[in-house]
Design an enzyme around this catalytic site. Structure first.
Site, PDB file in Angstrom:
ATOM      1  N   HIS A   1      -3.445  39.761   7.067  1.00  0.00           N
ATOM      2  CA  HIS A   1      -3.874  38.755   5.986  1.00  0.00           C
ATOM      3  C   HIS A   1      -2.836  37.270   6.310  1.00  0.00           C
ATOM      4  O   HIS A   1      -3.756  36.484   6.385  1.00  0.00           O
ATOM      5  CB  HIS A   1      -4.983  38.635   5.185  1.00  0.00           C
ATOM      6  CG  HIS A   1      -5.679  39.752   4.725  1.00  0.00           C
ATOM      7  ND1 HIS A   1      -7.157  39.176   4.905  1.00  0.00           N
ATOM      8  CD2 HIS A   1      -6.489  41.072   5.131  1.00  0.00           C
ATOM      9  CE1 HIS A   1      -8.097  39.917   5.530  1.00  0.00           C
ATOM     10  NE2 HIS A   1      -7.176  40.912   5.741  1.00  0.00           N
TER      11      HIS A   1
ATOM     12  N   ASP B   1       0.112  29.500   6.137  1.00  0.00           N
ATOM     13  CA  ASP B   1      -0.940  30.070   5.364  1.00  0.00           C
ATOM     14  C   ASP B   1      -1.800  30.990   6.596  1.00  0.00           C
ATOM     15  O   ASP B   1      -1.733  30.602   8.011  1.00  0.00           O
ATOM     16  CB  ASP B   1      -2.141  29.244   5.288  1.00  0.00           C
ATOM     17  CG  ASP B   1      -3.174  29.896   4.436  1.00  0.00           C
ATOM     18  OD1 ASP B   1      -3.363  30.608   3.761  1.00  0.00           O
ATOM     19  OD2 ASP B   1      -3.423  28.695   3.508  1.00  0.00           O
TER      20      ASP B   1
HETATM   21  C1  GDG Z   1      -5.789  35.262   1.970  1.00  0.00           C
HETATM   22  C2  GDG Z   1      -4.476  34.798   2.611  1.00  0.00           C
HETATM   23  C3  GDG Z   1      -6.355  34.567   4.797  1.00  0.00           C
HETATM   24  C4  GDG Z   1     -11.076  29.180  -3.911  1.00  0.00           C
HETATM   25  N1  GDG Z   1     -11.233  29.285  -5.029  1.00  0.00           N
HETATM   26  C5  GDG Z   1     -12.175  29.564  -5.405  1.00  0.00           C
HETATM   27  C6  GDG Z   1     -13.151  29.950  -4.600  1.00  0.00           C
HETATM   28  N2  GDG Z   1     -12.053  30.022  -3.241  1.00  0.00           N
HETATM   29  C7  GDG Z   1     -12.299  30.945  -2.428  1.00  0.00           C
HETATM   30  C8  GDG Z   1     -12.236  30.228  -1.191  1.00  0.00           C
HETATM   31  C9  GDG Z   1     -11.724  31.130   0.367  1.00  0.00           C
HETATM   32  C10 GDG Z   1     -10.790  31.925  -0.606  1.00  0.00           C
HETATM   33  O1  GDG Z   1     -11.374  31.909  -1.981  1.00  0.00           O
HETATM   34  C11 GDG Z   1      -9.435  31.584  -0.491  1.00  0.00           C
HETATM   35  O2  GDG Z   1      -8.972  31.576   1.067  1.00  0.00           O
HETATM   36  P1  GDG Z   1      -8.000  31.477   1.818  1.00  0.00           P
HETATM   37  O3  GDG Z   1      -7.880  31.494   3.047  1.00  0.00           O
HETATM   38  O4  GDG Z   1      -7.651  29.243   2.015  1.00  0.00           O
HETATM   39  O5  GDG Z   1      -6.428  31.838   1.287  1.00  0.00           O
HETATM   40  P2  GDG Z   1      -5.912  32.435   0.288  1.00  0.00           P
HETATM   41  O6  GDG Z   1      -6.177  33.514  -1.008  1.00  0.00           O
HETATM   42  O7  GDG Z   1      -4.461  32.999   0.121  1.00  0.00           O
HETATM   43  O8  GDG Z   1      -6.569  34.322   1.740  1.00  0.00           O
HETATM   44  C12 GDG Z   1      -4.747  33.723   3.604  1.00  0.00           C
HETATM   45  C13 GDG Z   1      -7.526  34.958   3.783  1.00  0.00           C
HETATM   46  O9  GDG Z   1      -6.866  35.708   3.035  1.00  0.00           O
HETATM   47  C14 GDG Z   1      -8.209  35.384   5.023  1.00  0.00           C
HETATM   48  O10 GDG Z   1      -7.735  36.562   5.540  1.00  0.00           O
HETATM   49  O11 GDG Z   1      -7.656  32.712   5.376  1.00  0.00           O
HETATM   50  O12 GDG Z   1      -4.006  33.050   4.527  1.00  0.00           O
HETATM   51  O13 GDG Z   1      -3.148  34.009   2.018  1.00  0.00           O
HETATM   52  O14 GDG Z   1     -12.952  31.783   0.494  1.00  0.00           O
HETATM   53  O15 GDG Z   1     -13.137  29.718  -1.093  1.00  0.00           O
HETATM   54  N3  GDG Z   1     -13.812  30.691  -4.752  1.00  0.00           N
HETATM   55  C15 GDG Z   1     -14.614  30.563  -5.942  1.00  0.00           C
HETATM   56  N4  GDG Z   1     -14.253  29.343  -6.916  1.00  0.00           N
HETATM   57  C16 GDG Z   1     -13.343  29.563  -6.942  1.00  0.00           C
HETATM   58  O16 GDG Z   1     -12.547  28.315  -7.335  1.00  0.00           O
HETATM   59  N5  GDG Z   1     -15.668  31.398  -5.771  1.00  0.00           N
END
Ligand code: GDG
Length: 474
Positions: A156, A368
């Site tokens: 990821h 990312d």
């Molecule tokens: C890894 C990789 C890759 C965030 N704050 C809250 C919340 N979130 C949710 C977001 C989004 C998820 O968490 C974060 O996803 P990201 O993709 O932005 O980043 P990582 O956590 O670092 O994820 C990344 C991912 O895996 C998938 O393959 O895209 O690059 O690092 O869905 O909305 N959700 C809730 N409350 C929050 O305060 N419910």
């Protein structure tokens, strides 16, 4: 039909109404709830004493199999090697990398132990899909335990260029372990290229890209496949959530307190890879150089806590609190706070509704793998009056979301300019950019991601090559 077994470090806490912050949990849960199957991994519990026991829980079509970790395993496998060594290195931050040989031993030991917990739950024709950097040695451990099933792996986070990976002392052991899988999936083509570069130039292996479909990798006496599978979201589901929450309290509250000012919004786990400090400074630069925006725009940063028992995460939190206080002290008025920084988690529907309210989605990680927030922000927009996405070129999502304003997250002036452009963009251009991006998100949603990966995983095994691999592995 074969059963799908998902293995990931953390199993989403579904009892709390769906996965919380964390992209892997969101993506994997969305993919699994449609097909059914089993999700195996750490429960999130750290046990002070006693022997962890596996817990099985059925929820609709999904069986959750979870197990706790004892304190020493948590420290070495999770806090140590996964998050203090691999995470910074894979996000191009060798300056933050810490290495302790004992942590690496613990990492391998926990992978072996987890694999042994899974073995009795497996059936012969199960297809196993392992996720992310915590579990790189998992297939090797399963193979040693005699498992002959198809095993795929999806990373990821970014796969770093070899010169960066070489900073991780056991880099060769890690890549060799990766070669025990049948199929490796990366978020983007540059990640795939970095892996192939290592195989060819550091591991004396070879990569054949001549056929359609995944590249064929020969290394460490095995043959496997590797390809890029950019993870997606369910854009229509997010749009519905966002629309449903349009008149709910959080949106009413934010609108009432904005007083018709425009809203710039960011949501990230509070992680140093997300570029929060640079982002705050670029917002400051906008206010500094374009005074017309003062009192006309607010920036909402939601940053739920993550890995807060690690020093680097305590540092970034302090730094961010300092920056938001300083910038607010410099520009705030009696009735206007430029930055609203919230170190807390919100429910998913609330986030979706807030995204729809925001005029600018401000997503500027330093590195990312993909960044699902960028995709969720676009999905949540009102098609008749969409906001503008400002997106880092170092997010995997930038390869697909070309309708965003693409920025370099260390270029503070460039980001400030992009914010100004976004805030003043005419409706026709906003719509054209949105339509371009939403079409892309629909075409490559999270089902497509899963189906493409599963299709390739089903195809790679069961042939002569697999038999040769078994012989090579002994
Ligand atoms: C890894 C990789 C890759 C965030 N704050 C809250 C919340 N979130 C949710 C977001 C989004 C998820 O968490 C974060 O996803 P990201 O993709 O932005 O980043 P990582 O956590 O670092 O994820 C990344 C991912 O895996 C998938 O393959 O895209 O690059 O690092 O869905 O909305 N959700 C809730 N409350 C929050 O305060 N419910």
């Amino acid at each position: 039909m074969s059963r799908l077994i998902i293995v990931s470090n953390r199993v989403a806490p579904i009892s709390e109404g769906g996965p919380a912050a964390g992209g892997l949990a969101v993506g994997v849960y969305d993919a699994l709830k449609e097909t059914g199957g089993m999700w195996f991994g750490w429960s999130g519990d750290v046990l002070g004493s006693g022997q962890p026991e596996i817990r099985l829980e059925e929820r609709g079509p999904v069986t959750f199999a979870t197990v706790g970790l004892v304190r020493r395993d948590y420290d070495q496998y999770y806090r140590g090697f996964s998050n203090a060594t691999l995470w910074p290195a894979f996000h191009y931050r060798p300056d933050l990398l810490q290495f302790d040989r004992h942590d690496f031993e613990g990492y391998c030991r926990v992978n072996t132990w987890l694999a042994q917990q899974l073995v009795p739950l497996l059936r012969d024709d199960d297809v196993i899909w392992v996720h992310d950097y915590h579990l790189i040695p998992f297939a090797q451990a399963l193979r040693t335990a005699g498992v002959k099933n198809r095993i795929g792996f999806f990373l990821h986070i970014p796969f770093p260029a070899p010169q960066v990976l070489l900073a991780v002392p056991p880099h060769r052991a890690l890549v060799e372990a990766l070669c025990s899988f049948d199929l490796l999936g990366f978020q983007t083509k540059p990640d795939l290229r970095a892996f192939c570069d290592y195989i060819v130039n550091e591991a004396s292996g070879s990569v054949d890209t001549s056929a359609q479909g995944p590249s064929i990798v020969h290394a460490f006496g095995r043959t496997l496949r590797a390809a890029a599978y950019p993870i997606g979201v369910y854009p229509d589901e997010i749009a519905e959530l966002a629309k449903a929450g349009e008149h709910d309290k959080p949106v009413r509250t934010i609108e009432a307190t904005l007083h018709a000012r425009k809203l710039i919004m960011s949501v990230d786990r509070l992680d140093y890879s997300k570029g929060l400090v640079e982002r705050f400074r670029a917002f400051e630069r906008l206010l500094e150089h374009a005074p017309a925006y003062r009192d006309k725009v607010s920036f909402l940063q939601i940053a739920p806590p993550t890995r807060s028992d690690l020093h680097a995460y305590q540092e970034i939190r302090l730094q961010l609190e300092g920056e938001s206080g300083r910038i607010n002290g410099r520009f705030a008025e009696l009735d206007w706070t430029p930055i609203r920084y919230i170190h807390r988690q919100y429910e998913r529907p609330v986030l979706a509704a807030l995204f729809r309210t925001a005029h600018v989605g401000y997503v500027t990680p330093l590195r990312d793998g993909m960044n699902l927030v960028a995709k969720e922000y676009v999905s949540a927009q009102d098609p008749e009056d969409p906001g503008v996405l400002v997106l880092s070129r170092f997010a995997g999502a930038a390869h697909e979301l070309t309708g965003a304003l693409i920025v370099n997250p260390v270029d503070v002036d460039g980001m400030a300019d992009a914010l100004g452009t976004a805030l003043s963009m005419p409706l026709a251009e906003r719509k054209a950019r949105y339509e371009d991006m939403i079409a892309q998100l629909r075409e490559n949603n999270v089902s497509v991601w899963r189906d493409n990966f599963m299709r390739d995983l089903q195809q790679v095994s069961g042939d002569e090559e697999r038999v040769a691999n078994e012989a090579a592995t002994g």
